[in-house]
Design a protein around this motif. Structure first.
Motif, PDB file in Angstrom:
ATOM      1  N   HIS A  16     163.217 -22.734  84.515  1.00 21.56           N
ATOM      2  CA  HIS A  16     162.127 -22.463  84.808  1.00 21.56           C
ATOM      3  C   HIS A  16     160.943 -23.547  83.564  1.00 21.56           C
ATOM      4  O   HIS A  16     160.112 -24.009  84.188  1.00 21.56           O
ATOM      5  CB  HIS A  16     161.432 -21.067  84.483  1.00 21.56           C
ATOM      6  CG  HIS A  16     160.244 -20.778  84.597  1.00 21.56           C
ATOM      7  ND1 HIS A  16     159.525 -19.689  84.306  1.00 21.56           N
ATOM      8  CD2 HIS A  16     159.013 -21.380  85.480  1.00 21.56           C
ATOM      9  CE1 HIS A  16     158.355 -19.469  84.650  1.00 21.56           C
ATOM     10  NE2 HIS A  16     157.953 -20.505  85.500  1.00 21.56           N
ATOM     11  N   ILE A  20     153.494 -20.580  80.428  1.00 20.62           N
ATOM     12  CA  ILE A  20     154.436 -19.463  81.230  1.00 20.62           C
ATOM     13  C   ILE A  20     154.082 -18.171  80.739  1.00 20.62           C
ATOM     14  O   ILE A  20     154.171 -17.386  81.592  1.00 20.62           O
ATOM     15  CB  ILE A  20     155.790 -19.987  80.794  1.00 20.62           C
ATOM     16  CG1 ILE A  20     156.240 -21.270  81.371  1.00 20.62           C
ATOM     17  CG2 ILE A  20     156.891 -18.917  80.942  1.00 20.62           C
ATOM     18  CD1 ILE A  20     157.584 -21.842  81.025  1.00 20.62           C
ATOM     19  N   GLU A  46     162.334 -10.408  93.252  1.00 24.34           N
ATOM     20  CA  GLU A  46     163.142 -11.074  91.965  1.00 24.34           C
ATOM     21  C   GLU A  46     164.385  -9.702  91.792  1.00 24.34           C
ATOM     22  O   GLU A  46     165.329  -9.977  91.436  1.00 24.34           O
ATOM     23  CB  GLU A  46     162.237 -11.405  90.766  1.00 24.34           C
ATOM     24  CG  GLU A  46     162.935 -11.981  89.635  1.00 24.34           C
ATOM     25  CD  GLU A  46     163.758 -13.114  89.872  1.00 24.34           C
ATOM     26  OE1 GLU A  46     164.553 -13.384  88.859  1.00 24.34           O
ATOM     27  OE2 GLU A  46     163.606 -13.698  90.669  1.00 24.34           O
ATOM     28  N   GLU A  59     151.621 -17.362  83.015  1.00 24.21           N
ATOM     29  CA  GLU A  59     152.322 -17.024  84.486  1.00 24.21           C
ATOM     30  C   GLU A  59     152.766 -15.680  84.732  1.00 24.21           C
ATOM     31  O   GLU A  59     152.920 -15.066  85.701  1.00 24.21           O
ATOM     32  CB  GLU A  59     153.076 -18.303  84.687  1.00 24.21           C
ATOM     33  CG  GLU A  59     153.855 -18.158  86.201  1.00 24.21           C
ATOM     34  CD  GLU A  59     154.802 -19.282  86.248  1.00 24.21           C
ATOM     35  OE1 GLU A  59     155.601 -19.269  87.367  1.00 24.21           O
ATOM     36  OE2 GLU A  59     154.796 -20.297  85.357  1.00 24.21           O
ATOM     37  N   LEU A  60     153.677 -15.538  83.644  1.00 26.84           N
ATOM     38  CA  LEU A  60     154.447 -14.271  83.448  1.00 26.84           C
ATOM     39  C   LEU A  60     153.596 -13.070  83.576  1.00 26.84           C
ATOM     40  O   LEU A  60     153.810 -11.891  84.362  1.00 26.84           O
ATOM     41  CB  LEU A  60     155.223 -13.895  82.430  1.00 26.84           C
ATOM     42  CG  LEU A  60     156.317 -15.061  82.163  1.00 26.84           C
ATOM     43  CD1 LEU A  60     157.278 -14.606  80.902  1.00 26.84           C
ATOM     44  CD2 LEU A  60     157.490 -14.686  83.476  1.00 26.84           C
ATOM     45  N   LEU A  99     162.676 -16.613  86.313  1.00 27.27           N
ATOM     46  CA  LEU A  99     161.473 -16.948  85.151  1.00 27.27           C
ATOM     47  C   LEU A  99     161.925 -16.823  84.036  1.00 27.27           C
ATOM     48  O   LEU A  99     162.967 -16.045  83.699  1.00 27.27           O
ATOM     49  CB  LEU A  99     160.476 -15.985  85.615  1.00 27.27           C
ATOM     50  CG  LEU A  99     159.939 -16.038  87.041  1.00 27.27           C
ATOM     51  CD1 LEU A  99     158.582 -15.017  87.364  1.00 27.27           C
ATOM     52  CD2 LEU A  99     159.494 -17.395  87.453  1.00 27.27           C
ATOM     53  N   GLY A 107     166.105 -19.345  80.985  1.00 29.98           N
ATOM     54  CA  GLY A 107     164.785 -19.656  81.124  1.00 29.98           C
ATOM     55  C   GLY A 107     164.773 -21.156  81.101  1.00 29.98           C
ATOM     56  O   GLY A 107     163.485 -21.801  81.409  1.00 29.98           O
ATOM     57  N   VAL A 138     152.438 -12.953  87.292  1.00 24.48           N
ATOM     58  CA  VAL A 138     153.580 -12.326  88.121  1.00 24.48           C
ATOM     59  C   VAL A 138     153.766 -11.028  88.048  1.00 24.48           C
ATOM     60  O   VAL A 138     154.144 -10.251  89.176  1.00 24.48           O
ATOM     61  CB  VAL A 138     154.834 -13.072  87.688  1.00 24.48           C
ATOM     62  CG1 VAL A 138     156.081 -12.327  88.238  1.00 24.48           C
ATOM     63  CG2 VAL A 138     154.799 -14.484  87.916  1.00 24.48           C
TER      64      VAL A 138
END
Length: 484
Positions: A98, A175, A192, A178-179, A208, A95, A182
């Motif tokens: 990222h 993040i 992915e 963001e996850l 990620l 990670g 996603v």
């Protein structure tokens, strides 16, 4: 001004009849248009051919390569491209790439984040950072007059990050958000997943930050990751719109003291194929069928053939505003999206790395039609590997579309800088666009068929998201390609 122009128009209007008579009366005495005019010197004519700008490259003693191409534009783009990404992560540093992307252009040992922002704003610049599996990219775009400021700030942000604890924690919280976003983006999840399921080794590393790593990542891990990977022989400073000597004069003193580093050995990845399924309460089911593209970027002929092949396959969404330029002439659009209303999207994709890559079809459909949609995707790939399934007209259209896409992209100075940087990282040089266009024109029907056969001979990788209970088994789909 407008009043003067109007009065003149009225005066001319009153004499228009006489003017017309005079024109016709003297037409026989009018000189030819190519008659030279006394005391008038014409500028030199434009040449029929203008040679493209040359990409100049210099390698410093520590392995750093500085490259640039001059362009007749008022602005310039500069980028630092580093052979470093998620494939170089370990279980401890998982990670890091990222997070480094999110930490770009934050506080350095010489500047606060506020000062970085103020300096960029003061010259009207734009900064951007991105992390892929094999490359970290930091770019700066602004007017040419500010090249010294651009280069110095860019290198400072990459070489001297402060990694303040509060800034890291702030980005880790972003993040997390963001996850969550996603997780609601099936297409990104699927693309992915084909990497994590299809590869064993470095290319299976997540792009990620894994949720399990969020509480572990800190400044020590980031500093150690940079120390190990940001070496001189893995860095290219590429620019478009700048004189090479000017760039060298500014950048060389700032980069010449970087440690050179040992010869680069890319972490090993082995394509194995596999199956990924994630159940979700979704009205649509998303899927992908993928296969290996052996050789990757280092096999130029196959990569160019694959590029034409993807353009030939095309695809898109069930609704596409626009005409043929939107891909509505492609095979997947004509043969699938136009024929099956249950399919929401259906398109070819590829993901290419230095020594390997993936090619396949991604689609989404209603859950009760997913089994048939997967069967259609398999049929399209099998038909492509059959002699005579593609006409010369289709190949020609795909070739022209490929060339058009490349040439239009290269009108952007930012893409030119990226093209310079990435090509030098991969090949050690920047190959001319004319050489690429020539290779595109040389792709034949047999090349397309042979490429399709080579691709589907590798193990199958499948990924599903949604109502996974209705999708066909891995064995049943794989047997279509590898019948015993």
């Amino acid at each position: 001004m407008y009043r003067v122009a109007l009065s003149r128009f009225r005066a001319l209007k009153g004499r228009s009849g006489n003017l017309a008579a005079a024109r016709y009366a003297t037409s026989s005495a009018v000189a030819p248009l190519d008659t030279p005019l006394d005391s008038v010197s014409l500028p030199p004519p434009l040449p029929d051919y203008i040679a493209p700008s040359e990409t100049k490259i210099k390698t410093l003693s520590n392995g750093v390569r500085i490259a640039s191409e001059q362009l007749p534009t008022p602005a310039a783009s500069i980028g630092l491209f580093i052979n470093c990404g998620s494939i170089y992560e370990t279980p401890i540093s998982s990670g890091a790439s990222h997070l480094l992307e999110r930490m770009a252009f934050k506080s350095t040992t010489n500047r606060s984040h506020l000062r970085v922002v103020r300096e960029v704003e003061a010259i009207g610049g734009n900064t951007l950072a991105s992390a892929t599996r094999g490359c970290m990219t930091y770019t700066f775009d602004a007017l040419k007059t500010y090249v010294p400021e651009m280069v110095e700030l860019l290198i400072d942000c990459v070489r001297n990050p402060a990694f303040l604890e509060w800034e890291i924690n702030e980005e880790l919280q972003k993040i997390k958000a963001e996850l969550e976003e996603v997780s609601k983006n099936p297409e990104r999840l699927i693309l992915e997943a084909v990497h994590s399921a299809g590869y064993s080794g470095a290319l299976a590393n997540p792009l990620l930050v894994p949720e399990s790593a969020i509480d572990r990542l800190d400044s020590d891990i980031l500093e150690e990751f940079i120390t190990e990977n940001y070496k001189g022989n893995r860095i290219v400073l590429a620019a478009s719109g700048i004189e090479h000597e000017e760039l060298l004069q500014i950048a060389e003193p700032l980069l010449s003291d970087l440690p050179a580093g040992p010869p680069l050995n890319e972490p090993k990845s082995v394509y194995v194929g596999g199956d990924f399924r994630r159940r979700a309460d979704s009205p649509s089911t998303h899927f992908a069928l993928a296969f290996e593209v052996p050789g990757g970027w280092n096999n130029e002929k196959d990569t160019v053939t694959l590029t034409v092949l993807q353009m030939l396959m095309g695809g898109g969404g069930s609704f596409s505003a626009g005409g043929p330029g939107k891909g509505m002439h492609s095979r997947l659009y004509l043969r699938v999206l136009n024929e099956y209303q249950q399919i929401h999207s259906f398109s070819a994709f590829n993901s290419i790395f230095n020594n390997t890559g993936l090619f396949g079809i991604y689609g989404s459909t209603s859950s009760d039609f997913v089994s048939r949609a997967v069967e259609i995707a398999a049929e399209e790939l099998l038909v492509l590997a059959t002699e005579g399934s593609v006409s010369q007209l289709m190949i020609k259209r795909a070739q022209e579309a490929t060339k058009s896409a490349v040439l239009m992209n290269l009108e952007s100075r930012m893409i030119i800088a990226e093209d310079i940087g990435r090509q030098i990282l991969t090949y050690g040089e920047r190959k001319s666009v004319n050489a690429f266009l020539k290779m595109v024109d040389e792709v034949t029907l047999r090349d397309i068929t042979n490429m399709a056969k080579k691709i589907i001979s590798s193990p199958l990788t499948m990924a599903y998201y949604g109502d996974v209970f209705r999708v066909p088994s891995y064995e049943s789909v794989s047997s279509k390609f590898h019948a015993k």
